[in-house]
Write a protein that holds these residues in place. Structure first.
Motif, PDB file in Angstrom:
ATOM      1  N   LYS A   1       0.806  -1.219   0.000  1.00  0.00           N
ATOM      2  CA  LYS A   1       0.000   0.000   0.000  1.00  0.00           C
ATOM      3  C   LYS A   1       0.841   1.272   0.000  1.00  0.00           C
ATOM      4  CE  LYS A   1      -3.966   2.136   2.305  1.00  0.00           C
ATOM      5  NZ  LYS A   1      -4.969   1.999   3.386  1.00  0.00           N
ATOM      6  N   LYS A   2       1.934   1.296   0.759  1.00  0.00           N
ATOM      7  CA  LYS A   2       2.753   2.505   0.823  1.00  0.00           C
ATOM      8  C   LYS A   2       3.457   2.784  -0.500  1.00  0.00           C
ATOM      9  CE  LYS A   2       3.657   2.556   5.806  1.00  0.00           C
ATOM     10  NZ  LYS A   2       4.699   2.527   6.856  1.00  0.00           N
ATOM     11  N   ARG A   3       3.769   1.734  -1.237  1.00  0.00           N
ATOM     12  CA  ARG A   3       4.480   1.914  -2.502  1.00  0.00           C
ATOM     13  C   ARG A   3       3.539   2.226  -3.658  1.00  0.00           C
ATOM     14  NH1 ARG A   3       9.764  -0.281  -2.157  1.00  0.00           N
ATOM     15  NH2 ARG A   3      10.147  -1.404  -0.215  1.00  0.00           N
ATOM     16  N   LEU A   4       2.348   1.603  -3.635  1.00  0.00           N
ATOM     17  CA  LEU A   4       1.329   1.858  -4.650  1.00  0.00           C
ATOM     18  C   LEU A   4       0.035   2.205  -3.931  1.00  0.00           C
ATOM     19  CD1 LEU A   4       1.995  -1.114  -7.148  1.00  0.00           C
ATOM     20  CD2 LEU A   4       2.786   1.252  -7.330  1.00  0.00           C
ATOM     21  N   PRO A   5      -0.190   3.474  -3.597  1.00  0.00           N
ATOM     22  CA  PRO A   5      -1.330   3.874  -2.764  1.00  0.00           C
ATOM     23  C   PRO A   5      -2.697   3.645  -3.401  1.00  0.00           C
ATOM     24  CG  PRO A   5       0.360   5.585  -2.809  1.00  0.00           C
ATOM     25  CD  PRO A   5       0.706   4.606  -3.885  1.00  0.00           C
ATOM     26  N   ASP A   6      -2.789   3.748  -4.727  1.00  0.00           N
ATOM     27  CA  ASP A   6      -4.082   3.604  -5.389  1.00  0.00           C
ATOM     28  C   ASP A   6      -4.516   2.137  -5.409  1.00  0.00           C
ATOM     29  OD1 ASP A   6      -5.632   3.081  -8.167  1.00  0.00           O
ATOM     30  OD2 ASP A   6      -6.067   5.106  -7.447  1.00  0.00           O
TER      31      ASP A   6
END
Length: 211
Positions: free
Chosen positions: A73-78
């Protein structure tokens, strides 16, 4: 002034560390049968839709998807981007006979999950695929290496090729993927990252290829 110099030095160090392991596969002669097999695998335009032989397999896969999504989630928030990325990574890794956790670890080391990453030697995308592959087994359009599924398919197919060439020796295959065969830095980095993406539940088992 000293602080500014130190800040610039730190920034440069971070850039170097991020690109130190970027892919640098070497172009080499391939047997016609190998080249054609790779070309056929790359040309398969079917979407990444796994099929399962039982509801239990489907449930295991969904648990994997949920756990990996939380970690990423932190690396790809969408959420939609993250879901599509994970679904495609799982599909292409499984299709190539690779552990999805290994592929995620390799992507972490290669591009830090940056879709449009370009290395100093010209490697492209998530799995840092060298553009010459598009000429050898594709249609020659290197721009497609920034397409998510295309990049993941090339990367997984290339790693599978190197594993086969190295008789299953992952250490040597990873070195070949990075263009540093025989040196420990890159394989060790990927193997360490692999552990970070291991699934804590029961590994999902399914058929990546539709009937």
């Amino acid at each position: 002034m000293v602080r500014l110099v130190k800040g610039c030095a730190l920034a440069a160090l971070l850039v170097l560390s991020a690109t130190a392991f970027a892919g640098n596969q070497k172009e080499e002669a391939l047997a016609d049968s190998v080249r054609m097999a790779l070309a056929n695998a790359i040309a398969d335009a079917r979407p990444p839709r796994p099929q399962f032989t039982s509801i239990d397999e489907r449930i295991k896969y969904l648990h994997w998807l949920g756990e990996m999504s939380a970690r990423l989630k932190k690396r790809l928030p969408d959420w939609q981007v993250r879901k599509e990325f994970l679904e495609t990574t799982w599909y292409e890794a499984t299709r190539a006979g690779l552990d999805p956790a290994l592929v995620l670890g390799l992507i972490q080391v290669e591009s830090a999950f940056r879709k449009y990453a370009v290395s100093p030697v010209g490697a492209h995308g998530f799995m840092q695929v060298m553009p010459f592959w598009t000429r050898v087994i594709g249609d020659g359009d290197r721009r497609k290496l920034f397409h998510m599924q295309t990049n993941l398919r090339y990367g997984c197919a290339i790693l599978r090729l190197y594993l086969d060439q190295e008789a299953g020796n992952l250490f040597l295959a990873l070195g070949r993927y990075n263009g540093s065969r025989g040196r420990p830095e890159y394989p060790n980095a990927v193997l360490a990252a692999w552990k970070q993406w291991e699934f804590q539940g029961v590994s999902p088992v399914a058929r990546a290829n539709p009937q």
